[in-house]
Design an enzyme around this catalytic site. Sequence first.
Site, mmCIF file in Angstrom:
data_model
loop_
_atom_site.group_PDB
_atom_site.id
_atom_site.type_symbol
_atom_site.label_atom_id
_atom_site.label_comp_id
_atom_site.label_asym_id
_atom_site.label_seq_id
_atom_site.Cartn_x
_atom_site.Cartn_y
_atom_site.Cartn_z
ATOM 1 N N LYS A 140 108.626 36.579 36.416
ATOM 2 C CA LYS A 140 107.187 36.938 36.373
ATOM 3 C C LYS A 140 106.401 35.672 36.825
ATOM 4 C CE LYS A 140 108.246 39.881 32.403
ATOM 5 N NZ LYS A 140 107.853 40.001 30.754
ATOM 6 N N ARG A 196 120.283 23.106 33.371
ATOM 7 C CA ARG A 196 120.539 22.848 34.614
ATOM 8 C C ARG A 196 119.435 23.689 35.685
ATOM 9 N NH1 ARG A 196 126.431 23.695 37.355
ATOM 10 N NH2 ARG A 196 126.425 21.722 36.341
ATOM 11 N N HIS A 227 123.757 14.146 37.902
ATOM 12 C CA HIS A 227 124.389 15.171 36.933
ATOM 13 C C HIS A 227 125.136 14.095 35.844
ATOM 14 C CE1 HIS A 227 126.941 18.294 35.332
ATOM 15 N NE2 HIS A 227 127.281 18.467 36.284
ATOM 16 N N ARG A 229 131.819 25.173 34.327
ATOM 17 C CA ARG A 229 132.499 24.242 33.314
ATOM 18 C C ARG A 229 131.541 23.709 32.514
ATOM 19 N NH1 ARG A 229 136.007 24.712 37.036
ATOM 20 N NH2 ARG A 229 134.082 25.316 38.444
ATOM 21 N N THR A 230 130.233 23.235 33.031
ATOM 22 C CA THR A 230 129.155 22.720 32.179
ATOM 23 C C THR A 230 128.555 23.409 31.303
ATOM 24 O OG1 THR A 230 128.781 21.412 34.386
ATOM 25 C CG2 THR A 230 127.040 21.273 32.425
HETATM 26 C C1 NCD Z 1 129.406 20.313 39.954
HETATM 27 C C2 NCD Z 1 127.962 20.544 40.065
HETATM 28 O O1 NCD Z 1 127.501 21.361 39.447
HETATM 29 O O2 NCD Z 1 127.086 19.548 40.633
HETATM 30 N N1 NCD Z 1 130.141 21.073 39.121
HETATM 31 C C3 NCD Z 1 130.284 20.717 37.533
HETATM 32 O O3 NCD Z 1 129.122 20.586 36.943
HETATM 33 N N2 NCD Z 1 131.369 20.618 37.133
HETATM 34 C C4 NCD Z 1 130.088 20.283 41.209
HETATM 35 C C5 NCD Z 1 129.974 21.285 41.983
HETATM 36 O O4 NCD Z 1 129.238 22.056 41.980
HETATM 37 O O5 NCD Z 1 130.553 20.897 43.266
#
Ligand code: NCD
Length: 306
Positions: free
Chosen positions: A84, A105, A133, A55-56
């Site tokens: 590396k 991320r 997040h 999703r992100t």
């Molecule tokens: C969340 C995450 O990555 O922390 N997912 C997201 O970004 N929608 C929640 C999860 O992974 O459980």
Amino acid sequence: MPLERLISARQLTIPVLHEIFQTARKMRTICQEKGRTNLLADKMIGLVFLEPSSRTLLSFQSAAQRLGAGIVFIQGVGSTSFEKGESLSDAIKVVSGYCDLIVARLPKSGDAQIASDASCVPFINAGDGGNEHPTQSLVDTFTIIEELGTLSNLQYAFGFDPLQSRSIHSLCLVLSQFENIGFDFISPPELMAPRWLVEQCTERSVRVSQSTSLAELKNPDVIYLNRLQEERFPDRSLFEKYRYEYRLTPEEIPASCRLILDPLPRVDEIALSVDELPIAGYFRQAQNGVYLRMALLAMLLGRDIA
Ligand code: NCD
């Protein structure tokens, strides 16, 4: 508006939230009426995703492209110089020479600050390990305000892994600024909310309670669930012990509940039969991710839409 880097939900003050929400509503209209705009046609967005994401990642990609921006990306460490032995700081410094904003991320708590310090361009934390997040908390609070009209005067329940869920951490940090709210954390005893979070919320006058069973829910208006964070358990047997024990079914939802959210992916924490209920808001929540991330990209790059 001075926000140039988003590392923590602590930066999301109430005026910042309202400004982003207003822009997100305009972005939603653009998506519904025209599909895209050329607001960022001269910009390049760098996506550095070293942990799994659906999703992100996709909503940032969709947001950037609907704004007309180009994208460069790294997905997973396998095909990159991290293999590396390149340091995070070096890699980010280099990527920041290829683009105008970085979304990252990263697998370790605290990595977002290190990466932002190395970046020569605006930076967005898209999740740093089990820490925070912040963009998810924007999606979550926007969804609540669009569905219930307010973030104040509400009782919130959070489950089932408040210890390790970065989405729960960031959402609580943002919500804790609002008036007359209560948080009820529901989890196995080993996965209770971290002390730093409980302290921060209590200091800001949130009524905080912790329970180990759904049966003890305190008349929530909003139930926010997130899967047990399987990949963050130091001891796998603990995950196995609880994975099927904590699951919301329609029968367990108190009459007070007006909205059920989940940042997704859903694994075992919500029974499929809950999806039929009008108060199940998690798929609408996921869709809001595009509008919020469009608003955030525009804001961090100093572009306004009329
Ligand atoms: C969340 C995450 O990555 O922390 N997912 C997201 O970004 N929608 C929640 C999860 O992974 O459980």
